[in-house]
Design a protein around this motif. Structure first.
Motif, PDB file in Angstrom:
ATOM      1  N   ASP A  28      55.071 -21.380  24.287  1.00 42.72           N
ATOM      2  CA  ASP A  28      56.342 -21.618  23.618  1.00 42.72           C
ATOM      3  C   ASP A  28      56.335 -22.932  22.868  1.00 42.72           C
ATOM      4  OD1 ASP A  28      57.060 -19.286  24.809  1.00 42.72           O
ATOM      5  OD2 ASP A  28      59.041 -19.971  25.397  1.00 42.72           O
ATOM      6  N   THR A  31      54.680 -22.441  19.639  1.00 50.62           N
ATOM      7  CA  THR A  31      55.289 -21.434  18.777  1.00 50.62           C
ATOM      8  C   THR A  31      56.670 -21.826  18.264  1.00 50.62           C
ATOM      9  OG1 THR A  31      54.146 -19.797  20.122  1.00 50.62           O
ATOM     10  CG2 THR A  31      55.794 -18.976  18.605  1.00 50.62           C
ATOM     11  N   VAL A  32      57.588 -22.221  19.167  1.00 45.46           N
ATOM     12  CA  VAL A  32      58.984 -22.363  18.767  1.00 45.46           C
ATOM     13  C   VAL A  32      59.230 -23.577  17.859  1.00 45.46           C
ATOM     14  CG1 VAL A  32      61.377 -22.370  19.538  1.00 45.46           C
ATOM     15  CG2 VAL A  32      59.689 -21.061  20.804  1.00 45.46           C
ATOM     16  N   ALA A  35      57.779 -22.636  14.522  1.00 47.88           N
ATOM     17  CA  ALA A  35      58.563 -21.636  13.810  1.00 47.88           C
ATOM     18  C   ALA A  35      59.853 -22.244  13.282  1.00 47.88           C
ATOM     19  CB  ALA A  35      58.868 -20.460  14.740  1.00 47.88           C
ATOM     20  N   LEU A  36      60.468 -23.095  14.089  1.00 50.27           N
ATOM     21  CA  LEU A  36      61.714 -23.744  13.657  1.00 50.27           C
ATOM     22  C   LEU A  36      61.458 -24.636  12.445  1.00 50.27           C
ATOM     23  CD1 LEU A  36      64.693 -24.595  14.110  1.00 50.27           C
ATOM     24  CD2 LEU A  36      63.800 -26.446  15.510  1.00 50.27           C
ATOM     25  N   VAL A 217      51.510 -13.868  17.569  1.00 54.48           N
ATOM     26  CA  VAL A 217      52.869 -14.149  18.051  1.00 54.48           C
ATOM     27  C   VAL A 217      53.450 -15.347  17.305  1.00 54.48           C
ATOM     28  CG1 VAL A 217      54.285 -14.887  20.003  1.00 54.48           C
ATOM     29  CG2 VAL A 217      52.475 -13.224  20.350  1.00 54.48           C
ATOM     30  N   ALA A 221      56.709 -15.030  14.823  1.00 52.03           N
ATOM     31  CA  ALA A 221      57.919 -15.777  15.155  1.00 52.03           C
ATOM     32  C   ALA A 221      58.274 -16.750  14.038  1.00 52.03           C
ATOM     33  CB  ALA A 221      57.741 -16.527  16.475  1.00 52.03           C
ATOM     34  N   SER A 222      57.257 -17.437  13.485  1.00 48.29           N
ATOM     35  CA  SER A 222      57.598 -18.422  12.455  1.00 48.29           C
ATOM     36  C   SER A 222      57.904 -17.738  11.133  1.00 48.29           C
ATOM     37  CB  SER A 222      56.484 -19.454  12.303  1.00 48.29           C
ATOM     38  OG  SER A 222      55.291 -18.803  12.002  1.00 48.29           O
ATOM     39  N   ALA A 224      59.412 -14.854  10.832  1.00 52.53           N
ATOM     40  CA  ALA A 224      60.786 -14.377  10.968  1.00 52.53           C
ATOM     41  C   ALA A 224      61.774 -15.533  10.857  1.00 52.53           C
ATOM     42  CB  ALA A 224      60.965 -13.661  12.304  1.00 52.53           C
ATOM     43  N   ALA A 225      61.467 -16.652  11.509  1.00 52.83           N
ATOM     44  CA  ALA A 225      62.370 -17.803  11.439  1.00 52.83           C
ATOM     45  C   ALA A 225      62.486 -18.300  10.001  1.00 52.83           C
ATOM     46  CB  ALA A 225      61.864 -18.922  12.346  1.00 52.83           C
TER      47      ALA A 225
ATOM     48  N   ALA B  60      63.197 -17.629  16.142  1.00 55.73           N
ATOM     49  CA  ALA B  60      61.874 -18.040  16.626  1.00 55.73           C
ATOM     50  C   ALA B  60      61.776 -17.870  18.135  1.00 55.73           C
ATOM     51  CB  ALA B  60      61.612 -19.494  16.246  1.00 55.73           C
ATOM     52  N   GLY B  61      62.808 -18.341  18.846  1.00 55.66           N
ATOM     53  CA  GLY B  61      62.778 -18.307  20.306  1.00 55.66           C
ATOM     54  C   GLY B  61      62.783 -16.891  20.848  1.00 55.66           C
ATOM     55  N   ILE B  63      61.833 -14.105  19.390  1.00 57.70           N
ATOM     56  CA  ILE B  63      60.581 -13.401  19.097  1.00 57.70           C
ATOM     57  C   ILE B  63      59.440 -13.975  19.937  1.00 57.70           C
ATOM     58  CG2 ILE B  63      58.845 -12.945  17.329  1.00 57.70           C
ATOM     59  CD1 ILE B  63      61.175 -12.801  15.315  1.00 57.70           C
ATOM     60  N   ALA B  64      59.358 -15.306  20.002  1.00 57.45           N
ATOM     61  CA  ALA B  64      58.277 -15.920  20.781  1.00 57.45           C
ATOM     62  C   ALA B  64      58.372 -15.510  22.250  1.00 57.45           C
ATOM     63  CB  ALA B  64      58.322 -17.440  20.657  1.00 57.45           C
ATOM     64  N   MET B  65      59.585 -15.540  22.801  1.00 48.57           N
ATOM     65  CA  MET B  65      59.728 -15.177  24.214  1.00 48.57           C
ATOM     66  C   MET B  65      59.552 -13.683  24.436  1.00 48.57           C
ATOM     67  SD  MET B  65      62.589 -17.501  26.051  1.00 48.57           S
ATOM     68  CE  MET B  65      61.898 -17.114  27.661  1.00 48.57           C
TER      69      MET B  65
END
Lengths: 237, 237
Positions: A28, A31-32, A35-36, A217, A221-222, A224-225, B60-61, B63-65
């Motif tokens: 996480d 990733t998070v 992505a943010l 992943v 995630a990024s 999509a963000a 992001a959160g 999807i990542a989770m």
């Protein structure tokens, strides 16, 4: 022989819990915030705002996950204690049904006739081991290590921060926003790939598959963000 | 009787996995977007930027989770398969050591003499149940449900989004930034309290303690994010 066997067991368990905590935090953490930051780069003009948001996310995420992990480990322990008390109560109040459950466990493992009877009698002759046996066989629960909660919290939190530093560093350097985004994407995809490979190695699954999946992943995630932040900022403008 | 016992077991397990996934997703969904939004409110002048950052984080959160949960459930299954293969190999190559391990398990449960011998012989007479027995007793592993991965991913991801909507809604309304922050804090602390109470009820721990603890994690994470974002924005200015 006995010592060798039991030390083999211990490394197996402790190792896998530590690795699991690092994997939870770092997956996480890589990733998070990444992505943010990528998402905000598509919607906000200032690299400074992206960096502040990323650092705030890293603080929030590491504390939420670390404290969350601490409380989860504690409540796992409490849940073990309460399930155990329930099982002890059932042995007193529904003795026949519980004896039948011991028999069923052994029948499942193929015991019949005398072996079934003697094994069942032996288990139910001692209340404590009877409860141990039912906890493990019926509920699949083992007594959790009470010291695990704090170790788990720190491991998850620090792994999250270690992961988050990678994608955010370019935004802290003297680069334009699009240069910072590019470097953040490149560095983070490499880090996700390497982390996925190590994760695969430690968890015993395929190294390449794990590397590609972990990178995937992060990218999804990024991506999509990024798109959603663009959309929302377009709507509001 | 047998049916009653086994259905009791099933509800116990499925329920707890679903609840665990909701708890995983919603804990972070209520906490991290909240903390990020609060942190940015202390550092950035525009409510619009806070909202975009919050929504990007939620995307992001979740999807990542969610994807992370999917891959974790899949790799749990793969790990079970590979550990099982290893255990099967050990039964072939280190037969004596593995027989000793079966004996040790039964000794731990208090079996001695004839009961120990007949139970051990019965387990090792069938290769498949022998491996089942060692997987559960030595490694504490049960065969995971292969359909769980997708269900787990969706549950975690949706719970994260459901949680994230609460703290972000005030920033989407026509309020000043400090009004939005105040409403976000009030609504989210109430939601964390209620969620913590429900979590306590489902997991069998104390309702009040769980409510207060869950609220506390959210407050600490967002307080830290708030302060750190302030600090960083002060340094950069």
């Amino acid at each position: 022989m006995y010592r060798a066997v039991s030390s083999h067991r211990e490394t197996h368990f402790t190792g896998s819990e530590m690795v699991r905590d690092i994997v939870i935090g770092m997956s996480d953490g890589l990733t998070v915030p990444f992505a943010l930051a990528a998402g905000l780069s598509g919607a906000v003009a200032s690299g400074h705002v992206v960096l502040i948001a990323g650092i705030a996310e890293m603080a929030a995420g590491s504390i939420a996950m670390g404290l969350g992990g601490y409380l989860a480990a504690r409540s796992e322990h409490e849940s073990y204690v309460s399930e155990r008390a329930r099982e002890e109560g059932e042995i007193d109040t529904k003795r026949d049904a519980e004896i039948l459950e011991v028999r069923e466990v052994f029948q499942k493992y193929g015991l019949t006739g005398d072996a079934l009877e003697t094994a069942t009698s032996a288990i139910i002759s001692n209340r404590r081991t009877w409860v141990d046996f039912m906890m493990k066989e019926e509920l699949g629960l083992e007594e959790p290590d009470p010291k695990r909660a704090l170790r788990s919290a720190l491991t998850i939190g620090l792994a999250y921060i270690a992961g988050g530093i990678v994608p955010l560093t370019p935004y802290a350097l003297n680069l334009t926003l699009s240069q910072a985004l590019t470097w953040s994407v490149v560095l983070t995809l490499i880090a996700l790939f390497a982390f996925g490979a190590l994760k695969g190695r430690f968890t015993g699954s395929s190294v390449w598959k794990s590397a590609v999946q972990t990178m995937f992943v992060g990218a999804v995630a990024s991506g999509a963000a990024f798109l959603i932040a663009r959309l929302v900022s377009g709507m509001g403008a």
